[in-house]
Each structure stands twice: as C-alpha cells, then as structure tokens.
Write a protein that holds these residues in place. Structure first.
Motif, short mmCIF file in Angstrom:
data_model
loop_
_atom_site.label_atom_id
_atom_site.label_comp_id
_atom_site.label_asym_id
_atom_site.label_seq_id
_atom_site.Cartn_x
_atom_site.Cartn_y
_atom_site.Cartn_z
N GLY A 194 12.35 4.34 0.06
CA GLY A 194 12.74 5.75 0.01
C GLY A 194 14.01 6.02 0.79
N ASN A 195 14.13 5.41 1.95
CA ASN A 195 15.34 5.59 2.75
C ASN A 195 16.57 5.03 2.04
OD1 ASN A 195 13.96 6.86 4.84
ND2 ASN A 195 13.61 4.96 5.97
N ALA A 196 16.39 3.92 1.31
CA ALA A 196 17.51 3.35 0.56
C ALA A 196 17.96 4.31 -0.54
CB ALA A 196 17.11 2.01 -0.03
N ALA A 197 17.00 4.94 -1.23
CA ALA A 197 17.34 5.92 -2.26
C ALA A 197 18.08 7.11 -1.64
CB ALA A 197 16.08 6.39 -2.98
N GLU A 226 0.67 -2.81 -6.22
CA GLU A 226 0.08 -1.86 -5.27
C GLU A 226 -1.32 -2.30 -4.90
OE1 GLU A 226 -1.56 2.75 -5.12
OE2 GLU A 226 -0.75 1.92 -6.99
N LYS A 227 -1.63 -2.26 -3.62
CA LYS A 227 -2.97 -2.59 -3.16
C LYS A 227 -3.68 -1.31 -2.74
CE LYS A 227 -5.60 -5.45 0.10
NZ LYS A 227 -5.53 -6.40 1.23
N ASP A 228 -4.86 -1.11 -3.29
CA ASP A 228 -5.68 0.06 -2.97
C ASP A 228 -7.11 -0.43 -2.84
OD1 ASP A 228 -6.87 2.49 -2.59
OD2 ASP A 228 -6.17 3.39 -4.46
N GLY A 229 -7.64 -0.42 -1.63
CA GLY A 229 -8.95 -1.03 -1.39
C GLY A 229 -8.84 -2.53 -1.62
N GLY A 230 -9.75 -3.08 -2.40
CA GLY A 230 -9.71 -4.50 -2.70
C GLY A 230 -9.08 -4.82 -4.04
N THR A 231 -8.46 -3.82 -4.68
CA THR A 231 -7.92 -3.99 -6.02
C THR A 231 -6.41 -3.90 -6.00
OG1 THR A 231 -9.92 -3.03 -6.99
CG2 THR A 231 -7.96 -3.06 -8.38
N LEU A 232 -5.77 -4.72 -6.84
CA LEU A 232 -4.32 -4.70 -7.02
C LEU A 232 -4.00 -4.01 -8.34
CD1 LEU A 232 -3.38 -8.35 -5.95
CD2 LEU A 232 -3.74 -6.33 -4.51
N TYR A 233 -2.90 -3.27 -8.35
CA TYR A 233 -2.45 -2.57 -9.55
C TYR A 233 -0.98 -2.89 -9.82
CZ TYR A 233 -6.66 0.26 -8.87
OH TYR A 233 -7.96 0.67 -8.70
N CYS A 234 -0.66 -3.01 -11.08
CA CYS A 234 0.74 -3.09 -11.52
C CYS A 234 1.25 -1.65 -11.59
CB CYS A 234 0.82 -3.77 -12.88
SG CYS A 234 2.46 -3.82 -13.60
N THR A 257 0.85 -1.19 0.00
CA THR A 257 0.00 0.00 0.00
C THR A 257 0.88 1.24 0.00
OG1 THR A 257 -0.13 -0.04 2.42
CG2 THR A 257 -1.88 -1.16 1.21
N ILE A 258 0.30 2.35 -0.42
CA ILE A 258 1.01 3.64 -0.44
C ILE A 258 0.19 4.63 0.37
CG2 ILE A 258 1.88 5.52 -1.87
CD1 ILE A 258 2.15 3.52 -4.17
N PRO A 259 0.72 5.14 1.49
CA PRO A 259 2.05 4.89 2.06
C PRO A 259 2.09 3.58 2.83
CG PRO A 259 0.82 6.43 3.44
CD PRO A 259 -0.05 6.14 2.24
N SER A 260 3.31 3.17 3.21
CA SER A 260 3.50 1.93 3.98
C SER A 260 4.94 1.88 4.47
CB SER A 260 3.21 0.71 3.10
OG SER A 260 4.18 0.61 2.07
N PRO A 261 5.24 0.99 5.42
CA PRO A 261 6.63 0.82 5.86
C PRO A 261 7.56 0.41 4.73
CG PRO A 261 5.12 -0.19 7.44
CD PRO A 261 4.29 0.20 6.26
N GLU A 262 7.04 -0.38 3.76
CA GLU A 262 7.88 -0.82 2.65
C GLU A 262 8.27 0.36 1.77
OE1 GLU A 262 5.65 -4.03 4.37
OE2 GLU A 262 4.85 -2.26 3.34
N PRO A 274 16.33 11.34 -4.68
CA PRO A 274 17.54 11.14 -3.88
C PRO A 274 17.41 11.66 -2.46
CG PRO A 274 17.85 12.89 -5.50
CD PRO A 274 16.54 12.25 -5.82
N ASP A 275 16.34 12.38 -2.16
CA ASP A 275 16.06 12.79 -0.78
C ASP A 275 15.15 11.79 -0.07
OD1 ASP A 275 13.70 13.25 -2.11
OD2 ASP A 275 13.44 15.31 -1.39
N GLY A 276 14.82 10.69 -0.77
CA GLY A 276 13.97 9.65 -0.18
C GLY A 276 12.48 9.86 -0.39
N SER A 277 12.09 10.96 -1.00
CA SER A 277 10.66 11.25 -1.16
C SER A 277 10.07 10.41 -2.29
CB SER A 277 10.44 12.73 -1.45
OG SER A 277 11.08 13.10 -2.66
N LEU A 278 8.77 10.13 -2.16
CA LEU A 278 8.02 9.47 -3.22
C LEU A 278 7.57 10.56 -4.20
CD1 LEU A 278 6.70 6.88 -4.35
CD2 LEU A 278 4.69 7.42 -2.96
N LEU A 279 8.13 10.53 -5.41
CA LEU A 279 7.90 11.60 -6.37
C LEU A 279 6.64 11.39 -7.20
CD1 LEU A 279 11.55 12.04 -7.70
CD2 LEU A 279 10.38 13.37 -5.92
#
Length: 303
Positions: free
Chosen positions: A90-93, A106-114, A80-85, A121-126
């Motif tokens: 992001g921390n690795a980047a 990605e899981k959003d509600g009951g649906t999965l998405y590719c 899921t987004i956001p999530s610990p994963e 490079p600051d770890g943010s989700l762009l």
C-alpha cells in the motif's frame, strides 16, 4: 478522465520466498511509477508464487509428510490481511500515486486462497477477490472464494475488476462483472497456452471492455536453491512459464500483443471513449441485454 496509462507487469516470483517476492514487487511498482503508470497489474499469486510443477506429495487416497512440509512452507510464505506486507504494498502505491492490483496467496485461518488485492493511490486497501474455483491440483492447496469478494472498483480511470485464470471461462462469473459495469477487466493468470489469447479477445468483445491479461515469466533460476532438489521440479524445463501477457481493446484487437520469453512491463495509453464507441455495435448490459428474458442472480453474501 478519458485516458489512462496502464502497466502490466510480466515477471517471475522468487518462489516460496515472501520477503524476496515482496521486494521484487516493490521495485517493479517503482519502475512502473517512473513511467507514470496510473494502474499497475501483477500476475496471479505473484507473492509468493504459483507453485508450478509441485505435487505436494499427493496422490488419490494418500498424502506424504514431505508434501505436508511443502504446504507448511507455502503457508508460512503466504500473506494475511492485514499484515506488514500489505502495508508495504500500500505504501508503494501511495508513493507513486497509482492503483496497484496484486496477486497473492492469502492465508486466513488454516486455509490458503488465490487472491487479488486492490490498492488505491492513497495506499488504502480497496478490496480483494478470492478465486471462486481452483482448477485441477490447485484444489489441494487453495480454498474456494465466495460471492462477497467480487468487487468492481470505481476509479477516476474507469471501473476495474478481476477474474483469475480459469474463472474467465465461467460464463456467469463474466456476466456478473459485466453487470457491474467493468471497463478495465484484469485477468491475472498462470495459463500461457495459445488458446488463452483467443479467450482474452473474446472477453474484450463480449464485455466491451479493455482486457489486461497478466502472466509470469519464470525460470528455474527464480526457485530457491533447495527447491531445485525437489524431484517434481527436476523434471521441469529451465523456462517454466513463458509469459504471454497482453492488452486488448474493446473491439477485441491487441493493443499490446502477447510477449513471450522475457520479463517485461507492458505499457499502454488507453482511451476510455473507445468503450462507448464499441457500444454502438454491442452493449452486454444495455441494448443487447434482454432482461425480459434472462436474469442473473449473484449471491454476494459471505459464506
């Protein structure tokens, strides 16, 4: 900046195991970071895997309890987004100061998405891109994305964006990316057929961009032990996905030719001036774009 070092990670997931696949991704990000890569690209749905060979117990007009349990497992190992994963990636980047482009389910509600996710490079989700049209049996397990997740992201190394696997056969989807000025065109895929590489060369020529095509190399060793008892997987060869990742220049020439039969990180130092040089011959959004004749309308609203 006129040059950028890119890393295309050809590796296999630990199938249906989110934790182990994330751990493997973190190790590979660190490895590419030690080689001073500025942009690191992973294959389609690296976490928790492209479930090649699995039917999820479905035939036309019927589903099975076994298949529903397989889908449950796939969903439980999705992100899921956001999530610990997402935080870990992001921390690795951030730790290596690079852009990371990662394929996830990605899981959003009951649906999965590719989905492809972009980390700065600051770890943010762009941003993220959800596959617009799952292909064939993928439609059983993944929902459809919409035009709200088709970013082309500005970086000091050029504009990066992605279409996933057979989205790259959708002419208007490609045209939308070209209109946004894409320079580093990322094509994560699960397609390792010989015909794929001609498409990557064509896209580079058509878009006058660098193309980074990234596929998994995977074997049955990468499946969880109990999955090997699955009747569908038993029928598969030991080498499940042969790889075929490659890097192509804006003139359609291989900078790194397709690599087969092993896990490997492909590296290349790209000169962005080569894009401008290629525009002397052809520019899909400049002097070869006849807006007086053709118009492209893209609905970027969230559906």
């Amino acid at each position: 900046m006129s040059t950028v070092k890119v890393a295309v990670v050809q590796a296999g997931s630990i199938v249906m195991n989110k934790e182990k696949s994330v751990d493997k991704a973190l190790q590979l990000i660190q490895e590419a970071g030690r080689e001073n890569a500025n942009i690191i690209v992973f294959p389609e749905v690296f976490i928790p895997a492209y479930p090649r060979g699995m039917s999820f117990g479905a035939i036309v007009g019927s589903r099975s309890d076994t298949g529903r349990n397989e889908f449950l497992r796939y969903a439980q190992n999705s992100i899921t987004i956001p999530s610990p994963e997402i935080d870990l990636l992001g921390n690795a980047a951030k730790e290596i100061g690079a852009y990371v482009v990662m394929g996830i389910v990605e899981k959003d509600g009951g649906t999965l998405y590719c989905t492809t996710v972009y980390f700065g490079p600051d770890g943010s989700l762009l941003g993220k891109h959800r596959k617009l049209k799952p292909t064939g049996s993928e439609r059983l397990i993944w929902g459809e994305g919409d035009g709200s997740t088709m970013p082309v992201i500005n970086t000091p190394y050029g504009k990066i964006g992605s279409l996933i696997c057979w989205e790259n056969y959708m002419p208007l989807a490609r045209a939308a990316m070209y209109e946004k000025g894409i320079q580093l065109y990322i094509a994560p895929t699960a397609d390792a057929r010989d015909t794929w590489f001609a498409s990557m060369q064509h896209i580079a020529l058509e878009g006058r961009c660098f193309v980074l095509s990234c596929n998994q190399y995977s074997t049955k060793d990468m499946y969880e032990e109990d999955l090997l008892e699955n009747e569908d997987i038993k029928k598969m060869p030991h080498e499940i996905t042969r790889g075929g990742s490659c890097i192509v220049s804006p003139l359609g020439e291989f900078i790194v030719e397709p690599v087969f039969g092993k896990e490997e990180i492909l590296y290349a130092q790209l000169n962005l001036d080569d894009i401008t040089r290629s525009h002397f011959d052809f520019d899909p959004v400049g002097h070869y774009n006849r807006k007086d004749i053709f118009q492209l309308i893209v609905n970027e609203k969230k559906q």
